[in-house]
Write a protein that holds these residues in place. Sequence first.
Motif, mmCIF file in Angstrom:
data_model
loop_
_atom_site.group_PDB
_atom_site.id
_atom_site.type_symbol
_atom_site.label_atom_id
_atom_site.label_comp_id
_atom_site.label_asym_id
_atom_site.label_seq_id
_atom_site.Cartn_x
_atom_site.Cartn_y
_atom_site.Cartn_z
ATOM 1 N N VAL A 188 0.839 -1.205 0.000
ATOM 2 C CA VAL A 188 0.000 0.000 0.000
ATOM 3 C C VAL A 188 0.869 1.249 0.000
ATOM 4 O O VAL A 188 0.636 2.201 -0.766
ATOM 5 C CB VAL A 188 -0.953 0.000 1.211
ATOM 6 N N ARG A 189 1.907 1.250 0.855
ATOM 7 C CA ARG A 189 2.790 2.417 0.911
ATOM 8 C C ARG A 189 3.573 2.584 -0.394
ATOM 9 O O ARG A 189 3.781 3.708 -0.863
ATOM 10 C CB ARG A 189 3.758 2.293 2.092
ATOM 11 N N ARG A 190 3.991 1.462 -0.974
ATOM 12 C CA ARG A 190 4.820 1.518 -2.185
ATOM 13 C C ARG A 190 4.024 1.976 -3.405
ATOM 14 O O ARG A 190 4.520 2.733 -4.236
ATOM 15 C CB ARG A 190 5.429 0.141 -2.444
ATOM 16 N N THR A 191 2.783 1.498 -3.525
ATOM 17 C CA THR A 191 1.979 1.788 -4.711
ATOM 18 C C THR A 191 1.041 2.970 -4.530
ATOM 19 O O THR A 191 0.539 3.517 -5.511
ATOM 20 C CB THR A 191 1.136 0.565 -5.094
ATOM 21 N N GLY A 192 0.777 3.335 -3.278
ATOM 22 C CA GLY A 192 -0.174 4.401 -3.028
ATOM 23 C C GLY A 192 -1.610 3.986 -3.243
ATOM 24 O O GLY A 192 -2.503 4.839 -3.319
ATOM 25 N N MET A 193 -1.864 2.677 -3.330
ATOM 26 C CA MET A 193 -3.217 2.162 -3.533
ATOM 27 C C MET A 193 -3.539 1.113 -2.481
ATOM 28 O O MET A 193 -2.713 0.232 -2.213
ATOM 29 C CB MET A 193 -3.349 1.498 -4.914
ATOM 30 N N ASP A 194 -4.756 1.176 -1.896
ATOM 31 C CA ASP A 194 -5.198 0.090 -1.042
ATOM 32 C C ASP A 194 -5.784 -1.004 -1.920
ATOM 33 O O ASP A 194 -5.814 -0.879 -3.158
ATOM 34 C CB ASP A 194 -6.209 0.574 0.000
ATOM 35 N N ASP A 195 -6.251 -2.107 -1.326
ATOM 36 C CA ASP A 195 -6.733 -3.242 -2.116
ATOM 37 C C ASP A 195 -7.920 -2.864 -3.005
ATOM 38 O O ASP A 195 -8.022 -3.321 -4.150
ATOM 39 C CB ASP A 195 -7.126 -4.396 -1.186
ATOM 40 N N ALA A 196 -8.813 -2.052 -2.465
ATOM 41 C CA ALA A 196 -9.997 -1.660 -3.250
ATOM 42 C C ALA A 196 -9.588 -0.847 -4.471
ATOM 43 O O ALA A 196 -10.114 -1.056 -5.584
ATOM 44 C CB ALA A 196 -10.960 -0.865 -2.370
ATOM 45 N N GLN A 197 -8.643 0.063 -4.298
ATOM 46 C CA GLN A 197 -8.185 0.877 -5.408
ATOM 47 C C GLN A 197 -7.429 0.037 -6.429
ATOM 48 O O GLN A 197 -7.559 0.244 -7.644
ATOM 49 C CB GLN A 197 -7.294 2.009 -4.884
ATOM 50 N N TRP A 198 -6.640 -0.910 -5.921
ATOM 51 C CA TRP A 198 -5.898 -1.797 -6.816
ATOM 52 C C TRP A 198 -6.850 -2.640 -7.659
ATOM 53 O O TRP A 198 -6.681 -2.768 -8.870
ATOM 54 C CB TRP A 198 -4.976 -2.698 -5.990
ATOM 55 N N TRP A 199 -7.887 -3.198 -7.004
ATOM 56 C CA TRP A 199 -8.824 -4.040 -7.729
ATOM 57 C C TRP A 199 -9.659 -3.238 -8.715
ATOM 58 O O TRP A 199 -10.052 -3.757 -9.768
ATOM 59 C CB TRP A 199 -9.728 -4.788 -6.765
ATOM 60 N N ALA A 200 -9.924 -1.975 -8.410
ATOM 61 C CA ALA A 200 -10.678 -1.125 -9.331
ATOM 62 C C ALA A 200 -9.953 -0.987 -10.662
ATOM 63 O O ALA A 200 -10.589 -0.821 -11.713
ATOM 64 C CB ALA A 200 -10.908 0.245 -8.713
ATOM 65 N N LYS A 201 -8.633 -1.084 -10.626
ATOM 66 C CA LYS A 201 -7.854 -1.016 -11.864
ATOM 67 C C LYS A 201 -7.595 -2.401 -12.450
ATOM 68 O O LYS A 201 -7.668 -2.591 -13.671
ATOM 69 C CB LYS A 201 -6.518 -0.319 -11.598
ATOM 70 N N ALA A 202 -7.288 -3.368 -11.563
ATOM 71 C CA ALA A 202 -6.936 -4.700 -12.053
ATOM 72 C C ALA A 202 -8.163 -5.488 -12.527
ATOM 73 O O ALA A 202 -8.083 -6.242 -13.500
ATOM 74 C CB ALA A 202 -6.216 -5.488 -10.960
ATOM 75 N N GLY A 203 -9.308 -5.302 -11.841
ATOM 76 C CA GLY A 203 -10.503 -6.069 -12.166
ATOM 77 C C GLY A 203 -10.955 -5.944 -13.601
ATOM 78 O O GLY A 203 -11.116 -6.972 -14.307
ATOM 79 N N PRO A 204 -11.178 -4.732 -14.112
ATOM 80 C CA PRO A 204 -11.617 -4.583 -15.499
ATOM 81 C C PRO A 204 -10.614 -5.149 -16.509
ATOM 82 O O PRO A 204 -11.005 -5.730 -17.525
ATOM 83 C CB PRO A 204 -11.757 -3.059 -15.650
ATOM 84 N N ALA A 205 -9.320 -4.968 -16.222
ATOM 85 C CA ALA A 205 -8.306 -5.490 -17.140
ATOM 86 C C ALA A 205 -8.340 -7.020 -17.166
ATOM 87 O O ALA A 205 -8.213 -7.647 -18.223
ATOM 88 C CB ALA A 205 -6.919 -4.988 -16.726
ATOM 89 N N LEU A 206 -8.519 -7.630 -15.976
ATOM 90 C CA LEU A 206 -8.585 -9.087 -15.911
ATOM 91 C C LEU A 206 -9.833 -9.613 -16.608
ATOM 92 O O LEU A 206 -9.799 -10.649 -17.286
ATOM 93 C CB LEU A 206 -8.569 -9.546 -14.447
ATOM 94 N N ALA A 207 -10.949 -8.895 -16.478
ATOM 95 C CA ALA A 207 -12.209 -9.342 -17.071
ATOM 96 C C ALA A 207 -12.107 -9.459 -18.586
ATOM 97 O O ALA A 207 -12.809 -10.282 -19.206
ATOM 98 C CB ALA A 207 -13.330 -8.378 -16.693
ATOM 99 N N GLU A 208 -11.237 -8.694 -19.181
ATOM 100 C CA GLU A 208 -11.094 -8.724 -20.628
ATOM 101 C C GLU A 208 -10.411 -9.993 -21.127
ATOM 102 O O GLU A 208 -10.597 -10.390 -22.276
ATOM 103 C CB GLU A 208 -10.302 -7.505 -21.103
ATOM 104 N N VAL A 209 -9.606 -10.629 -20.258
ATOM 105 C CA VAL A 209 -8.848 -11.809 -20.708
ATOM 106 C C VAL A 209 -9.230 -13.088 -19.963
ATOM 107 O O VAL A 209 -8.929 -14.197 -20.421
ATOM 108 C CB VAL A 209 -7.325 -11.558 -20.534
ATOM 109 N N PHE A 210 -9.888 -12.964 -18.828
ATOM 110 C CA PHE A 210 -10.211 -14.140 -18.003
ATOM 111 C C PHE A 210 -11.434 -14.866 -18.553
ATOM 112 O O PHE A 210 -12.441 -14.241 -18.898
ATOM 113 C CB PHE A 210 -10.459 -13.703 -16.563
ATOM 114 N N GLU A 211 -11.346 -16.208 -18.633
ATOM 115 C CA GLU A 211 -12.441 -17.044 -19.122
ATOM 116 C C GLU A 211 -12.929 -17.922 -17.977
ATOM 117 O O GLU A 211 -12.314 -18.945 -17.661
ATOM 118 C CB GLU A 211 -11.963 -17.902 -20.290
ATOM 119 N N PRO A 212 -14.035 -17.550 -17.303
ATOM 120 C CA PRO A 212 -14.525 -18.307 -16.145
ATOM 121 C C PRO A 212 -14.776 -19.776 -16.440
ATOM 122 O O PRO A 212 -14.527 -20.633 -15.580
ATOM 123 C CB PRO A 212 -15.831 -17.595 -15.782
#
Length: 257
Positions: A188-212
């Motif tokens: 969190v200190r290194r990236t300046g993002m908490d888990d919620a903020q990180w997932w807000a960016k990572a989630g949409p990107a993952l959804a584009e390539v992830f096949e449930p």
Amino acid sequence: MTRTESNGGGGDPARTIATLWGTRQLPRRGPKHTLTSEQVIAAAVELADGDQDLATLSMRRVAESLGVGTMSLYTYVASREELLEAMLDRVYGEAVRELGEPGDRDWVEGLREVARVNWDLCLRHPWVLQVFTGRPPLGPRSIAKYERELAVVEGLGLTDVEMDSVITLVHDHVQGTARRRIEADRAVRRTGMDDAQWWAKAGPALAEVFEPERFPLAARVGQSAGEAHNGAHDPEHAYAFGLARLLDGVITLVKTR
């Protein structure tokens, strides 16, 4: 050993023990001694606590914080490795005070207390998880801590080796989960993002390539865990869940006696 870990236990063991137990004789010749070994150790702990890391802890920095020359510091502590062991022994004294005497408490609650005290110690002094000794510290506070912890499982019918193994098992679990917690805080200190903020960016990107349908278990379980923990991982949950399962195993072992 990772780049963040630091060696302990590498100095002369007899000399280190003398420093830890306060029996080491300072040189009679040379400049007047203006410090004590305890002052040097306390200064090093304060620096390590402030940085929450050992990467920047050096004999030079400790000397500067005390207003003395670096070479004079070796009068009190012979090496950085010796200093690290002395720092560990000093903070282990906090655990001794917190554990207190075993009294009449239930042994299961006693082991929970051992775990809690060690967990809190790791979070107060994150650098303790970076000291890699490979051998047990042999200072008075370290041994007193071990004595208090062993007293929790005394009289249960376990062998001496089993008593030692139970305490080691608790330590290993606490250190592993505390390390994850500390690493998460650093992220969190290194990236300046908490888990919620990180997932807000990572989630949409993952959804584009992830096949449930390709990874059905990962999709189902990952979603459930993420919703439960409000993040990719919850160190506190891992600590509590793992400790409960660990205690279940020890209870089963004790019942066989």
